[in-house]
Design a protein around this motif. Structure first.
Motif, PDB file in Angstrom:
ATOM      1  N   VAL A 169     -10.294   0.332  -2.600  1.00 23.34           N
ATOM      2  CA  VAL A 169      -9.558  -0.819  -3.130  1.00 23.34           C
ATOM      3  C   VAL A 169     -10.398  -2.085  -3.007  1.00 23.34           C
ATOM      4  O   VAL A 169     -10.453  -2.919  -3.932  1.00 23.34           O
ATOM      5  N   PHE A 170     -11.083  -2.227  -1.864  1.00 25.06           N
ATOM      6  CA  PHE A 170     -11.923  -3.406  -1.647  1.00 25.06           C
ATOM      7  C   PHE A 170     -13.075  -3.458  -2.648  1.00 25.06           C
ATOM      8  O   PHE A 170     -13.419  -4.523  -3.178  1.00 25.06           O
ATOM      9  N   GLY A 171     -13.664  -2.298  -2.926  1.00 26.19           N
ATOM     10  CA  GLY A 171     -14.831  -2.264  -3.807  1.00 26.19           C
ATOM     11  C   GLY A 171     -14.502  -2.351  -5.285  1.00 26.19           C
ATOM     12  O   GLY A 171     -15.306  -2.858  -6.068  1.00 26.19           O
ATOM     13  N   THR A 172     -13.316  -1.874  -5.665  1.00 27.66           N
ATOM     14  CA  THR A 172     -12.971  -1.817  -7.092  1.00 27.66           C
ATOM     15  C   THR A 172     -11.886  -2.802  -7.501  1.00 27.66           C
ATOM     16  O   THR A 172     -11.673  -3.015  -8.700  1.00 27.66           O
ATOM     17  N   ALA A 173     -11.182  -3.382  -6.506  1.00 22.85           N
ATOM     18  CA  ALA A 173     -10.039  -4.266  -6.799  1.00 22.85           C
ATOM     19  C   ALA A 173      -9.028  -3.568  -7.693  1.00 22.85           C
ATOM     20  O   ALA A 173      -8.400  -4.177  -8.562  1.00 22.85           O
ATOM     21  N   SER A 174      -8.868  -2.257  -7.453  1.00 30.65           N
ATOM     22  CA  SER A 174      -7.969  -1.431  -8.266  1.00 30.65           C
ATOM     23  C   SER A 174      -6.973  -0.709  -7.370  1.00 30.65           C
ATOM     24  O   SER A 174      -7.229  -0.466  -6.186  1.00 30.65           O
ATOM     25  N   VAL A 175      -5.828  -0.340  -7.954  1.00 28.25           N
ATOM     26  CA  VAL A 175      -4.807   0.387  -7.221  1.00 28.25           C
ATOM     27  C   VAL A 175      -5.110   1.875  -7.141  1.00 28.25           C
ATOM     28  O   VAL A 175      -4.523   2.595  -6.327  1.00 28.25           O
ATOM     29  N   TRP A 176      -6.043   2.366  -7.946  1.00 23.25           N
ATOM     30  CA  TRP A 176      -6.274   3.799  -8.054  1.00 23.25           C
ATOM     31  C   TRP A 176      -6.698   4.489  -6.753  1.00 23.25           C
ATOM     32  O   TRP A 176      -6.205   5.589  -6.461  1.00 23.25           O
ATOM     33  N   PRO A 177      -7.605   3.931  -5.942  1.00 20.69           N
ATOM     34  CA  PRO A 177      -7.941   4.608  -4.682  1.00 20.69           C
ATOM     35  C   PRO A 177      -6.732   4.820  -3.774  1.00 20.69           C
ATOM     36  O   PRO A 177      -6.590   5.861  -3.138  1.00 20.69           O
ATOM     37  N   ASP A 178      -5.854   3.814  -3.717  1.00 20.26           N
ATOM     38  CA  ASP A 178      -4.644   3.916  -2.896  1.00 20.26           C
ATOM     39  C   ASP A 178      -3.735   5.022  -3.415  1.00 20.26           C
ATOM     40  O   ASP A 178      -3.191   5.815  -2.638  1.00 20.26           O
ATOM     41  N   PRO A 181      -7.943  -5.314   3.405  1.00 22.21           N
ATOM     42  CA  PRO A 181      -8.147  -5.580   4.845  1.00 22.21           C
ATOM     43  C   PRO A 181      -7.002  -5.058   5.714  1.00 22.21           C
ATOM     44  O   PRO A 181      -7.245  -4.490   6.791  1.00 22.21           O
ATOM     45  N   THR A 182      -5.756  -5.256   5.251  1.00 21.61           N
ATOM     46  CA  THR A 182      -4.612  -4.747   6.020  1.00 21.61           C
ATOM     47  C   THR A 182      -4.659  -3.229   6.112  1.00 21.61           C
ATOM     48  O   THR A 182      -4.425  -2.654   7.181  1.00 21.61           O
ATOM     49  N   MET A 183      -4.966  -2.576   4.988  1.00 17.44           N
ATOM     50  CA  MET A 183      -5.075  -1.114   4.988  1.00 17.44           C
ATOM     51  C   MET A 183      -6.134  -0.647   5.982  1.00 17.44           C
ATOM     52  O   MET A 183      -5.932   0.321   6.720  1.00 17.44           O
ATOM     53  N   GLY A 184      -7.257  -1.351   6.019  1.00 23.60           N
ATOM     54  CA  GLY A 184      -8.348  -0.944   6.904  1.00 23.60           C
ATOM     55  C   GLY A 184      -8.011  -1.089   8.375  1.00 23.60           C
ATOM     56  O   GLY A 184      -8.240  -0.174   9.173  1.00 23.60           O
ATOM     57  N   VAL A 185      -7.437  -2.234   8.736  1.00 24.52           N
ATOM     58  CA  VAL A 185      -7.121  -2.486  10.151  1.00 24.52           C
ATOM     59  C   VAL A 185      -6.040  -1.532  10.649  1.00 24.52           C
ATOM     60  O   VAL A 185      -6.182  -0.893  11.703  1.00 24.52           O
ATOM     61  N   VAL A 186      -4.942  -1.443   9.893  1.00 30.17           N
ATOM     62  CA  VAL A 186      -3.838  -0.570  10.312  1.00 30.17           C
ATOM     63  C   VAL A 186      -4.261   0.894  10.279  1.00 30.17           C
ATOM     64  O   VAL A 186      -3.905   1.677  11.161  1.00 30.17           O
ATOM     65  N   GLY A 187      -5.038   1.270   9.264  1.00 25.85           N
ATOM     66  CA  GLY A 187      -5.526   2.647   9.188  1.00 25.85           C
ATOM     67  C   GLY A 187      -6.393   3.015  10.374  1.00 25.85           C
ATOM     68  O   GLY A 187      -6.346   4.145  10.873  1.00 25.85           O
ATOM     69  N   SER A 232       0.824  -1.206   0.000  1.00 24.45           N
ATOM     70  CA  SER A 232       0.000   0.000   0.000  1.00 24.45           C
ATOM     71  C   SER A 232       0.859   1.257   0.000  1.00 24.45           C
ATOM     72  O   SER A 232       1.627   1.492   0.941  1.00 24.45           O
ATOM     73  N   ALA A 233       0.710   2.088  -1.030  1.00 25.10           N
ATOM     74  CA  ALA A 233       1.446   3.353  -1.094  1.00 25.10           C
ATOM     75  C   ALA A 233       0.961   4.318  -0.027  1.00 25.10           C
ATOM     76  O   ALA A 233       1.745   5.067   0.556  1.00 25.10           O
ATOM     77  N   SER A 234      -0.343   4.302   0.258  1.00 23.39           N
ATOM     78  CA  SER A 234      -0.879   5.224   1.254  1.00 23.39           C
ATOM     79  C   SER A 234      -0.413   4.864   2.663  1.00 23.39           C
ATOM     80  O   SER A 234      -0.133   5.749   3.477  1.00 23.39           O
ATOM     81  N   LEU A 235      -0.296   3.564   2.964  1.00 16.53           N
ATOM     82  CA  LEU A 235       0.221   3.161   4.272  1.00 16.53           C
ATOM     83  C   LEU A 235       1.698   3.512   4.415  1.00 16.53           C
ATOM     84  O   LEU A 235       2.139   3.976   5.469  1.00 16.53           O
ATOM     85  N   LEU A 236       2.471   3.298   3.358  1.00 25.02           N
ATOM     86  CA  LEU A 236       3.885   3.666   3.403  1.00 25.02           C
ATOM     87  C   LEU A 236       4.046   5.181   3.552  1.00 25.02           C
ATOM     88  O   LEU A 236       4.917   5.653   4.284  1.00 25.02           O
ATOM     89  N   ALA A 237       3.200   5.934   2.852  1.00 30.80           N
ATOM     90  CA  ALA A 237       3.232   7.388   2.984  1.00 30.80           C
ATOM     91  C   ALA A 237       2.905   7.794   4.407  1.00 30.80           C
ATOM     92  O   ALA A 237       3.546   8.672   4.995  1.00 30.80           O
ATOM     93  N   ILE A 252      -7.942   9.045   7.936  1.00 31.26           N
ATOM     94  CA  ILE A 252      -9.296   8.918   7.393  1.00 31.26           C
ATOM     95  C   ILE A 252      -9.241   8.604   5.906  1.00 31.26           C
ATOM     96  O   ILE A 252      -9.991   7.765   5.388  1.00 31.26           O
ATOM     97  N   ALA A 253      -8.306   9.266   5.212  1.00 31.11           N
ATOM     98  CA  ALA A 253      -8.153   9.017   3.775  1.00 31.11           C
ATOM     99  C   ALA A 253      -7.694   7.593   3.497  1.00 31.11           C
ATOM    100  O   ALA A 253      -8.131   6.970   2.519  1.00 31.11           O
ATOM    101  N   VAL A 254      -6.813   7.054   4.343  1.00 34.47           N
ATOM    102  CA  VAL A 254      -6.360   5.664   4.166  1.00 34.47           C
ATOM    103  C   VAL A 254      -7.536   4.700   4.311  1.00 34.47           C
ATOM    104  O   VAL A 254      -7.661   3.725   3.545  1.00 34.47           O
ATOM    105  N   LEU A 255      -8.412   4.955   5.273  1.00 33.03           N
ATOM    106  CA  LEU A 255      -9.591   4.107   5.442  1.00 33.03           C
ATOM    107  C   LEU A 255     -10.503   4.172   4.217  1.00 33.03           C
ATOM    108  O   LEU A 255     -11.040   3.156   3.772  1.00 33.03           O
TER     109      LEU A 255
END
Length: 215
Positions: A167-176, A113-119, A47-52, A158-161
């Motif tokens: 990502v969960f809804g679209t299975a795409s990298v674009w939201p991240d 799921p990892t993005m959601g929990v950690v976020g 996740s780019a957003s988590l790393l950021a 909030i943005a990461v969540l």
């Protein structure tokens, strides 16, 4: 502006300063712990957003450390410290933009799921820090930089969540990637604000020192 700066300088004296110092130590500890958590999970999940956000936690830990070091110093020293922190925020913003571009190139879809929990954990941590520092949000540029970094963290979490949901809804990298880019722009605009305020404080301090003494 100079009058305001003197007023804020007085705010750091007396009973407020020891309280502020203790709160900064708490914020420093929380940010170091969350940096370790997010950098590991960000690398594993892709996740780019988590790393950021993890780098933002590290930058904020340095921010709080510098603020502790210069707390109680003269206005000019605090203003120069806030300029140093603003430059680091600029670097963070540029780094995240580059990271988002790399993830766009590779096309790796992160783990929602990892993005959601950690976020969620990061939001709780930053929300607690923001609540602690809220009453010190209107001080000099040094205090202001601390508050802006803390506020940006809450918004970033909030943005990461939201990115995790996307990502969960679209299975795409674009939201991240969109969230990572937004976080970088937030860091860049906050840095510019801090540079302007610290510049005004430095000019005011020079004017006061160069003015003839009144008897």
């Amino acid at each position: 502006m100079p009058g305001q700066c003197c007023h804020h300088c007085d705010d750091q004296s007396g009973q407020r300063q020891p309280v502020y110092r203790r709160l900064l130590w708490v914020a420093l500890s929380i940010n170091l712990a969350m940096f370790a958590v997010e950098v590991l999970t960000g690398l594993r999940s892709g996740s780019a957003s988590l790393l950021a956000d993890s780098l933002d936690f590290l930058g904020d830990a340095a921010n709080y450390g510098i603020s502790l070091f210069v707390l109680g110093s003269g206005l000019a020293i605090r203003a120069y410290a806030s300029r140093l922190k603003a430059i680091s925020m600029l670097g963070f913003g540029v780094w995240v933009l580059g990271l988002a571009a790399w993830h766009l190139y590779t096309g790796r879809v992160p783990s929602a799921p990892t993005m959601g929990v950690v976020g969620a954990f990061a939001l709780l941590a930053n929300g607690a820090v923001a609540a602690l520092l809220f009453r010190f949000r209107d001080g000099d540029s040094n205090m202001r930089s601390v508050w802006l970094c803390t506020r940006n963290d809450v918004l970033g979490n909030i943005a990461v969540l939201l990115a995790a949901l996307g990502v969960f809804g679209t299975a795409s990298v674009w939201p991240d990637l969109a969230v990572a880019a937004t976080m970088s722009l937030l860091a860049l605009t906050s840095a510019v604000h801090i540079l302007r305020q610290s510049g005004n404080e430095l000019r005011g301090d020079v004017s006061e020192r160069s003015a003839p003494a009144r008897h």
